[in-house]
Design a protein around this motif. Structure first.
Motif, PDB file in Angstrom:
ATOM      1  N   UNK A  59       0.807  -1.222   0.000  1.00 43.73           N
ATOM      2  CA  UNK A  59       0.000   0.000   0.000  1.00 43.73           C
ATOM      3  C   UNK A  59       0.834   1.264   0.000  1.00 43.73           C
ATOM      4  N   UNK A  60       2.113   1.171   0.362  1.00 46.84           N
ATOM      5  CA  UNK A  60       3.013   2.329   0.407  1.00 46.84           C
ATOM      6  C   UNK A  60       3.829   2.505  -0.867  1.00 46.84           C
ATOM      7  N   UNK A 100       7.594  -1.344 -11.257  1.00 42.06           N
ATOM      8  CA  UNK A 100       7.087  -2.498 -12.000  1.00 42.06           C
ATOM      9  C   UNK A 100       7.078  -3.675 -11.039  1.00 42.06           C
ATOM     10  N   UNK A 101       5.875  -4.212 -10.802  1.00 43.24           N
ATOM     11  CA  UNK A 101       5.758  -5.262  -9.790  1.00 43.24           C
ATOM     12  C   UNK A 101       4.628  -6.211 -10.164  1.00 43.24           C
ATOM     13  N   UNK A 112       3.689  -5.219 -13.881  1.00 42.10           N
ATOM     14  CA  UNK A 112       3.233  -3.977 -14.502  1.00 42.10           C
ATOM     15  C   UNK A 112       3.385  -2.828 -13.529  1.00 42.10           C
ATOM     16  N   UNK A 113       2.976  -1.619 -13.902  1.00 41.01           N
ATOM     17  CA  UNK A 113       3.090  -0.456 -13.012  1.00 41.01           C
ATOM     18  C   UNK A 113       2.366  -0.702 -11.702  1.00 41.01           C
ATOM     19  N   UNK A 148      -1.130  -2.665 -10.545  1.00 38.50           N
ATOM     20  CA  UNK A 148      -0.984  -4.065 -10.114  1.00 38.50           C
ATOM     21  C   UNK A 148      -1.138  -4.260  -8.620  1.00 38.50           C
ATOM     22  N   UNK A 149      -0.754  -3.264  -7.802  1.00 40.37           N
ATOM     23  CA  UNK A 149      -0.780  -3.447  -6.356  1.00 40.37           C
ATOM     24  C   UNK A 149      -2.187  -3.743  -5.832  1.00 40.37           C
ATOM     25  N   UNK A 150      -3.216  -2.966  -6.229  1.00 44.71           N
ATOM     26  CA  UNK A 150      -4.555  -3.321  -5.713  1.00 44.71           C
ATOM     27  C   UNK A 150      -4.961  -4.748  -6.093  1.00 44.71           C
ATOM     28  N   UNK A 151      -4.622  -5.169  -7.317  1.00 48.27           N
ATOM     29  CA  UNK A 151      -4.972  -6.519  -7.730  1.00 48.27           C
ATOM     30  C   UNK A 151      -4.171  -7.555  -6.931  1.00 48.27           C
ATOM     31  N   UNK A 152      -2.883  -7.270  -6.643  1.00 55.87           N
ATOM     32  CA  UNK A 152      -2.065  -8.189  -5.845  1.00 55.87           C
ATOM     33  C   UNK A 152      -2.650  -8.373  -4.446  1.00 55.87           C
TER      34      UNK A 152
END
Length: 689
Positions: free
Chosen positions: A63-64, A70-71, A94-95, A99-103
């Motif tokens: 979240x930070x 790219x992750x 991806x950016x 991608x973070x919310x989906x991860x």
């Protein structure tokens, strides 16, 4: 410990939170998180499932992150049980903004089920980042070790060598120290970090600390990282390095650390005998040293310690010592195997010497070497027993210590007199002379060695008193019996013995005295001999001090003389032993009596008491057994001196090589012995001698 777990995730995913002019820019980071969805993630830490803790940690850290990272994320073991192929790219790299919310959402949906194919998952993550073309970082979060028959250490080496700038960080979540060692190489071999995490509280503290100071390098625990080791093995400290041509190395099963998969022995061109990447710790190995001849072959147990640290550790071990044994018949008379002296038992008197390892006061049954005369050999340092037998007659033993690293030289002096006995008849040396030696009053075949003897063929005897029967073969009463006194200082003795000599009462008293027991056992090298301690090993009736163990006479050994067998025995068949009631019944109905003078008497209880069924005279055989035969009968019974329960076997010398019918014996204890009434003693007294 979990703050170090947080540090790895922060390092992987918060790079772009640093200023644009920082030494390490955010745009340079391409990261794949490998998430453990195996069944073991349902395990709990402080009452919470590990999967729940991992989800919360991942959500908080990701979240930070900033949008220009790219992750992506790969999960394993989350869809099928028992399938090593259960590896899924749940979020393609991806950016971070997308991608973070989906991860986070996909991590929250993972239900742990299957195995731990962490090596193939890391490979898939590296390939998804095109690690051979770009800088790439993989963050592996796992609570277990590889379970799918792959080598994570070999994979890490491969990715490091073929990648542009490839790094793997490993977070060991709830791993034991040993499990941590097995996955730490994924980080160590790629320049990454291995961090161990233990609980949620430490994780929160770690997040607070690492978000404010990303540049601080975490401390790497060298104790869980492997290091290169060059192992050099030698016979002795100043000898040449041994190589693959000479060595076989077997790791001990008791080692706490896994044996390195890249361990290999080397040839002469290498700087060491072997090398490999070892985790810090102590290793036990067995090294078989093969040579061109038996005098160079031995097996040595070794230990070595790998210290924590970086760089190559060089270990140099001298495995053995050199032992040189010089064989002497007596002081000033060395034994020459190329020219053995004449003997009275056979035409040539051979001296055979054997070397036995001694461990915890127990002598090995297998000799390291048996040689005629002396020898020189490489052996592991330690305690050994030297045993020598001369002319099939006399055996000597001495314990020695062989020191590490150098040459130990021993003069093994048999300390024997050369005794020439000439039997006379009608004032002249008789022809067809035969000679027999006894360590008890002569009675038939109870001699311990026989031969012929002449002016040309002496015997080799130790100091002491020995009964001798000699004369012309078949000479009857014209043969002589004498008490031979061999002096303490070994020398050459020549004695002409007139015919018809007999032992005096004083001679017989000396031979039957309780303190008289010159042959401590009948053992030998190649052939059985009378075991006689050296002069410095005699106890003069007192127990030898344990601090001076120069001989094995005070140590347990198989029964070897009739003094060991003397008493009453029960025959128990093939059983290892019987209970006290059975033993008492056997001992009070059909006991077997063995007397010190070499007689074996079979007793049976009748209405009148015990009666003698038969009697046998027993004599030692070169095999170490005793042959017991009734006078005038052909049936031979052998007494096999196995301790604690000797055996009676049908068949003697010709039957020893094949299968024999045998029965064990058990000694009648004090209670059973009490049941043998006076009639048993009367039967023994009535037995002819």
């Amino acid at each position: 410990m979990l703050k170090r777990f947080a540090l790895i995730l922060a390092a992987a995913s918060l790079t772009l939170t640093q200023p644009a002019n920082a030494q390490q820019t955010q745009s340079s980071r391409n990261v794949m998180v490998v998430f453990d969805g195996s069944g073991s993630m349902w395990g709990q830490i402080e009452g919470r499932a590990k999967i729940e803790i991992a989800r919360d940690v991942l959500s908080s850290v990701l979240g930070e992150t900033t949008s220009n990272m790219t992750i992506g994320m790969i999960a394993y073991g989350h869809r099928k049980k028992g399938q090593c192929s259960d590896i899924e790219t749940v979020v393609a790299p991806g950016p971070a903004a997308s991608t973070v919310p989906e991860m986070i959402a996909r991590a929250n949906a993972i239900k742990p089920k299957g195995k731990t194919p962490l090596s193939d998952a890391v490979r898939k993550a590296a390939e998804s980042l095109r690690y051979t073309e770009n800088e790439a970082t993989v963050v592996l979060v796992t609570d277990g070790i590889e379970t799918c028959n792959a080598d994570p250490c070999a994979l890490a080496t491969e990715l490091e060598e073929s990648g542009v700038d490839f790094t793997t960080h490993v977070v060991g979540f709830g791993l034991s120290k040993d499990e941590g060692r097995q996955v730490a190489c994924l980080a160590a071999n790629t320049g990454g970090k291995f961090i161990s995490a233990d609980d949620a509280d430490e994780l929160k503290a770690a997040l607070d600390e690492t978000l404010s100071d990303f540049e601080e390098e975490p401390e790497i625990d060298q104790a869980v990282l492997p290091r290169n080791v060059q192992l050099t093995l030698r016979d002795t400290s100043n000898s040449e390095m041994l190589t693959k041509r000479h060595l076989e190395v077997t790791p001990d099963d008791s080692n706490a650390q896994p044996w390195p998969s890249d361990f290999q022995l080397s040839y002469e061109s290498a700087p060491s005998s072997a090398e490999g990447r070892f985790l810090p710790g102590t290793y036990a190995i067995s090294v078989r040293r093969a040579g061109t001849g038996r005098a160079e072959e031995y097996t040595a147990p070794l230990t070595f310690t790998v210290e924590p640290g970086e760089g190559v550790q060089v270990i140099d071990i001298a495995m053995a010592a050199r032992l040189k044994v010089n064989a002497f018949i007596r002081a000033g008379l060395p034994y020459d195997p190329k020219n053995p002296p004449a003997g009275g038992v056979k035409n040539s008197a051979y001296l055979y010497v054997a070397l036995y390892p001694v461990e915890n006061d127990v002598v090995s049954e297998q000799p390291v070497i048996i040689e005629e005369g002396g020898f020189e050999i490489g052996v592991p340092p330690g305690r050994y027993l030297l045993r020598g037998t001369m002319d099939r007659t006399t055996t000597r033993e001495r314990e020695i210590d062989v020191d590490a690293g150098g040459l130990t030289e021993i003069d093994f002096d048999m300390d024997l007199s050369t005794v020439t006995l000439v039997a006379q008849q009608d004032g002249q040396a008789t022809d067809r002379q035969t000679t027999y030696f006894y360590d008890k009053p002569p009675a038939g075949r109870n001699y311990w060695r026989g031969g012929f003897g002449s002016t040309e063929n002496p015997f080799y005897l130790p100091a002491g008193q020995w009964a001798v029967n000699l004369g012309r073969e078949g000479g009857g009463k014209r043969r002589s019996e004498i008490l031979l006194e061999v002096p303490a200082t070994a020398s050459a003795i020549n004695l002409a013995v007139p015919e018809g000599q007999t032992l005096s009462e004083a001679d017989l008293s000396a031979l039957t005295a309780p303190s008289y027991r010159p042959c401590k056992a009948y053992v030998g090298v190649r052939h059985t001999g009378c075991l006689v301690p050296f002069a410095d090993q005699q106890s003069d009736g007192k127990e030898q001090a344990k601090s001076e163990p120069d001989t094995l006479e005070n140590k347990p050994r198989a029964m070897s003389t009739f003094a060991d067998f003397q008493g009453f025995w029960a025959r128990i068949g093939n059983r290892e032993g019987v209970d006290p009631d059975q033993l008492a019944q056997l001992c009070t109905s059909t006991p077997l009596a063995i007397l010190q003078d070499g007689r074996m008497i079979d007793l049976r209880r009748s209405a009148e008491g015990f009666i003698q069924k038969d009697q046998r005279a027993c004599v030692p055989h070169e095999s170490g057994e005793f042959d017991c035969k009734p006078e005038g009968a052909a049936l031979l019974i052998s007494l096999v001196p196995d301790a604690p329960n000797p055996q009676l076997c049908l068949g003697g010398p010709d039957g020893r090589s094949g299968s024999r019918l045998c029965a064990r014996m058990q000694r009648c204890d004090a209670d059973a012995f009490a049941g043998l009434d006076q009639s048993a003693r009367d039967a023994l007294e009535a037995a002819p001698r």
